[in-house]
Design a protein around this motif. Structure first.
Motif, PDB file in Angstrom:
ATOM      1  N   ASN A 305       0.821  -1.213   0.000  1.00 34.81           N
ATOM      2  CA  ASN A 305       0.000   0.000   0.000  1.00 34.81           C
ATOM      3  C   ASN A 305       0.855   1.263   0.000  1.00 34.81           C
ATOM      4  N   ALA A 306       1.797   1.292  -0.929  1.00 35.32           N
ATOM      5  CA  ALA A 306       2.649   2.465  -1.107  1.00 35.32           C
ATOM      6  C   ALA A 306       2.666   2.809  -2.595  1.00 35.32           C
ATOM      7  N   CYS A 307       2.770   4.092  -2.900  1.00 30.82           N
ATOM      8  CA  CYS A 307       2.689   4.543  -4.299  1.00 30.82           C
ATOM      9  C   CYS A 307       4.059   4.434  -4.958  1.00 30.82           C
ATOM     10  N   VAL A 308       4.351   3.248  -5.452  1.00 33.81           N
ATOM     11  CA  VAL A 308       5.641   2.968  -6.085  1.00 33.81           C
ATOM     12  C   VAL A 308       5.381   2.219  -7.387  1.00 33.81           C
ATOM     13  N   GLY A 309       6.109   2.575  -8.450  1.00 29.46           N
ATOM     14  CA  GLY A 309       5.906   1.887  -9.725  1.00 29.46           C
ATOM     15  C   GLY A 309       7.110   2.031 -10.627  1.00 29.46           C
ATOM     16  N   PRO A 310       7.134   1.256 -11.696  1.00 34.99           N
ATOM     17  CA  PRO A 310       8.274   1.290 -12.619  1.00 34.99           C
ATOM     18  C   PRO A 310       8.189   2.443 -13.614  1.00 34.99           C
ATOM     19  N   VAL A 311       9.337   2.853 -14.138  1.00 27.02           N
ATOM     20  CA  VAL A 311       9.401   3.754 -15.277  1.00 27.02           C
ATOM     21  C   VAL A 311       9.596   2.871 -16.510  1.00 27.02           C
ATOM     22  N   HIS A 312       8.569   2.762 -17.324  1.00 24.51           N
ATOM     23  CA  HIS A 312       8.582   1.868 -18.472  1.00 24.51           C
ATOM     24  C   HIS A 312       9.130   2.547 -19.728  1.00 24.51           C
ATOM     25  N   LEU A 313       9.768   1.778 -20.576  1.00 24.83           N
ATOM     26  CA  LEU A 313       9.919   2.150 -21.973  1.00 24.83           C
ATOM     27  C   LEU A 313       8.547   2.011 -22.640  1.00 24.83           C
ATOM     28  N   VAL A 314       8.366   2.628 -23.801  1.00 24.03           N
ATOM     29  CA  VAL A 314       7.077   2.515 -24.497  1.00 24.03           C
ATOM     30  C   VAL A 314       6.750   1.047 -24.766  1.00 24.03           C
ATOM     31  N   GLU A 315       7.733   0.261 -25.209  1.00 22.72           N
ATOM     32  CA  GLU A 315       7.462  -1.146 -25.511  1.00 22.72           C
ATOM     33  C   GLU A 315       7.069  -1.917 -24.253  1.00 22.72           C
ATOM     34  N   GLU A 316       7.629  -1.524 -23.109  1.00 21.43           N
ATOM     35  CA  GLU A 316       7.261  -2.181 -21.850  1.00 21.43           C
ATOM     36  C   GLU A 316       5.853  -1.786 -21.421  1.00 21.43           C
ATOM     37  N   ALA A 317       5.484  -0.517 -21.652  1.00 21.11           N
ATOM     38  CA  ALA A 317       4.129  -0.078 -21.326  1.00 21.11           C
ATOM     39  C   ALA A 317       3.096  -0.895 -22.096  1.00 21.11           C
ATOM     40  N   MET A 318       3.429  -1.244 -23.343  1.00 18.30           N
ATOM     41  CA  MET A 318       2.484  -2.000 -24.165  1.00 18.30           C
ATOM     42  C   MET A 318       2.288  -3.421 -23.679  1.00 18.30           C
ATOM     43  N   ASP A 319       3.177  -3.878 -22.804  1.00 17.72           N
ATOM     44  CA  ASP A 319       3.038  -5.214 -22.246  1.00 17.72           C
ATOM     45  C   ASP A 319       2.615  -5.174 -20.779  1.00 17.72           C
ATOM     46  N   ASP A 320       2.313  -3.988 -20.276  1.00 18.43           N
ATOM     47  CA  ASP A 320       1.917  -3.848 -18.874  1.00 18.43           C
ATOM     48  C   ASP A 320       0.542  -4.483 -18.660  1.00 18.43           C
ATOM     49  N   PRO A 321       0.373  -5.315 -17.639  1.00 15.27           N
ATOM     50  CA  PRO A 321      -0.897  -6.039 -17.472  1.00 15.27           C
ATOM     51  C   PRO A 321      -2.095  -5.122 -17.240  1.00 15.27           C
ATOM     52  N   GLN A 322      -1.900  -3.999 -16.572  1.00 19.29           N
ATOM     53  CA  GLN A 322      -3.018  -3.081 -16.353  1.00 19.29           C
ATOM     54  C   GLN A 322      -3.477  -2.447 -17.659  1.00 19.29           C
ATOM     55  N   LEU A 323      -2.523  -1.954 -18.449  1.00 17.19           N
ATOM     56  CA  LEU A 323      -2.879  -1.325 -19.713  1.00 17.19           C
ATOM     57  C   LEU A 323      -3.448  -2.336 -20.704  1.00 17.19           C
ATOM     58  N   ARG A 324      -2.930  -3.550 -20.670  1.00 15.54           N
ATOM     59  CA  ARG A 324      -3.483  -4.596 -21.536  1.00 15.54           C
ATOM     60  C   ARG A 324      -4.905  -4.947 -21.116  1.00 15.54           C
ATOM     61  N   HIS A 325      -5.138  -5.029 -19.828  1.00 16.14           N
ATOM     62  CA  HIS A 325      -6.477  -5.314 -19.332  1.00 16.14           C
ATOM     63  C   HIS A 325      -7.467  -4.235 -19.767  1.00 16.14           C
ATOM     64  N   ARG A 326      -6.987  -2.996 -19.795  1.00 16.97           N
ATOM     65  CA  ARG A 326      -7.848  -1.875 -20.168  1.00 16.97           C
ATOM     66  C   ARG A 326      -7.914  -1.666 -21.686  1.00 16.97           C
ATOM     67  N   THR A 327      -7.323  -2.573 -22.438  1.00 13.56           N
ATOM     68  CA  THR A 327      -7.343  -2.551 -23.905  1.00 13.56           C
ATOM     69  C   THR A 327      -6.818  -1.223 -24.456  1.00 13.56           C
ATOM     70  N   MET A 328      -5.702  -0.767 -23.895  1.00 12.31           N
ATOM     71  CA  MET A 328      -5.128   0.485 -24.360  1.00 12.31           C
ATOM     72  C   MET A 328      -4.204   0.310 -25.564  1.00 12.31           C
ATOM     73  N   PHE A 329      -4.038  -0.906 -26.013  1.00 10.75           N
ATOM     74  CA  PHE A 329      -3.277  -1.170 -27.231  1.00 10.75           C
ATOM     75  C   PHE A 329      -4.039  -2.224 -28.025  1.00 10.75           C
ATOM     76  N   THR A 330      -4.214  -1.954 -29.313  1.00 10.39           N
ATOM     77  CA  THR A 330      -5.014  -2.859 -30.124  1.00 10.39           C
ATOM     78  C   THR A 330      -4.480  -2.835 -31.553  1.00 10.39           C
ATOM     79  N   THR A 331      -5.157  -3.506 -32.448  1.00 10.73           N
ATOM     80  CA  THR A 331      -4.787  -3.486 -33.869  1.00 10.73           C
ATOM     81  C   THR A 331      -6.048  -3.294 -34.705  1.00 10.73           C
ATOM     82  N   VAL A 332      -5.840  -2.831 -35.942  1.00 14.54           N
ATOM     83  CA  VAL A 332      -6.939  -2.705 -36.885  1.00 14.54           C
ATOM     84  C   VAL A 332      -6.395  -3.102 -38.256  1.00 14.54           C
ATOM     85  N   ALA A 333      -7.236  -3.694 -39.086  1.00 13.64           N
ATOM     86  CA  ALA A 333      -6.816  -4.142 -40.412  1.00 13.64           C
ATOM     87  C   ALA A 333      -6.799  -2.975 -41.382  1.00 13.64           C
TER      88      ALA A 333
END
Length: 390
Positions: A305-333
């Motif tokens: 219960n402390a406000c601590v987190g990683p500093v991601h590269l953009v590619e790491e952010a795209m693999d972050d479980p929270q952002l993936r859960h929130r569908t913040m990265f997707t694809t379109v044809a």
């Protein structure tokens, strides 16, 4: 399921980031966005690196959920087509310097006579009025003038260029869409559209918020390393880990106490805002955080219960479980480039969902269809091409 802006027709005469971002979000939320582009060249953003096949990825991330038509606004035929196009439009967005659209014959005073319900939004660096109105500029200039650039960087060094284009997006695009939506709501009671004047510099100045409040209350400008949110205290800082950096944002005393207790530094709990000892405490915490990787600290603090987190590269952010859960990265044809990566939609609705419906259009792909919708025949469209109007 239709988006919340379903039924809203937007004419996008802008170029580059601020207008493109604004109208993309409107498209994401269901609006019919028609992107009006210069014949042959299109929006300049189509020329920016990197490319996927023949398509600029800068274009690909800004122009989904839009249709593209080409139109020469320097020709009388092009001017007449735009006037006809706005007859049943709800919104027009442009990003030229003040007066340019007026000189072309398609400024607000002309178009409101064609369609009194039109919401006309102009996004510029400094606004339609004032001593800087006709100055050229970019994000870094607007942030510098508004007092925001001075807030970023090390205490003993120069201001640093922010990693994100705060003025273009925060001061321009987001203020524009707020203004447009407010004008559409006002139209429900007045029956009339209006001119929405967006200055990116004004928008950044509005973002000063807490820092302006500090100045209002003390008469002293907040400076890098001399404010709680600018690196003055160890409870709100960036620290080196074994493989990168981590963020500590323990402003509230209970979060700070949890952090100190977790890493065996309970003696610092009462020293959270001790400015005389801040540098020494920061150095000691840095030595602690260097002992583990970002991932190890993420696991370590998961139940603290402390406000601590990683500093991601953009590619790491795209693999972050929270952002993936929130569908913040997707694809379109895409019709020529196959599956292309896209950012997800950040606003989640319970009923009227936003969607990535269609890929970014090729230049002029929808010209004929749009012109047919507003009453032009195939013969007339062919004649316009001969004249260089399209």
């Amino acid at each position: 399921m239709s988006g919340p802006l379903n039924g809203i027709k937007v004419i996008d005469c802008s170029r580059l980031l601020p207008g493109g971002f604004c109208t993309m979000l409107m498209g994401d939320l269901g609006a019919d966005v028609i992107k009006v582009e210069e014949p042959g060249r299109g929006d300049y953003v189509r020329e920016f690196l990197p490319f996927k096949g023949d398509q600029s990825y800068m274009h690909l991330v800004l122009n989904r959920n839009k249709r593209s038509m080409t139109l020469n606004l320097k020709s009388p035929e092009g001017v007449e087509i735009l006037r006809r196009l706005v007859r049943d439009a709800d919104v027009l967005v442009e990003g030229f310097r003040p007066g340019v659209m007026d000189k072309l014959g398609v400024g607000y005073n002309v178009l409101k006579e064609v369609n009194p319900r039109l919401v006309y939004c102009a996004i510029t660096g400094y606004g339609q009025t004032g001593p800087y109105a006709n100055r050229p500029g970019h994000d870094i200039n607007y942030m510098g003038i508004a007092g925001a650039l001075e807030l970023s960087g090390p205490k003993d060094g120069p201001p640093t260029i922010p990693g994100l284009t705060v003025a273009d997006i925060g001061g321009g695009a987001q203020m524009a869409i707020i203004g447009i939506l407010a004008a559409l709501i006002a139209r429900q009671s007045t029956g009339k559209g209006q001119f929405v004047d967006i200055s990116m510099t004004d928008g950044v100045a509005y973002w000063l918020s807490l820092f302006a409040g500090w100045y209002f209350g003390t008469g002293v400008s907040p400076k890098r390393g001399e404010h709680m949110l600018l690196g003055q205290f160890p409870c709100y800082a960036i620290y080196p880990a074994k493989d990168g950096y981590i963020t500590v944002g323990c402003l509230e005393p209970h979060f700070w106490a949890n952090l100190c207790s977790a890493i065996g530094r309970g003696q610092y709990i009462p020293e959270q805002l001790n400015i005389d000892d801040a540098d020494r405490i920061c150095d000691d915490l840095a030595s602690v955080f260097k002992t583990k990787t970002r991932a190890e600290w993420d696991v370590f603090f998961a139940d603290k219960n402390a406000c601590v987190g990683p500093v991601h590269l953009v590619e790491e952010a795209m693999d972050d479980p929270q952002l993936r859960h929130r569908t913040m990265f997707t694809t379109v044809a895409h019709p020529t480039e196959g599956a292309i990566q896209q950012l997800g939609i950040p606003i989640k609705f319970s009923e009227t969902l936003g969607q990535v419906r269609v890929p970014p259009p090729n230049l002029g792909a929808d010209t004929d269809g749009v012109l047919q919708e507003i009453g032009y025949s195939a013969a007339e469209i062919a004649a316009f091409r001969e004249l260089g109007t399209l």
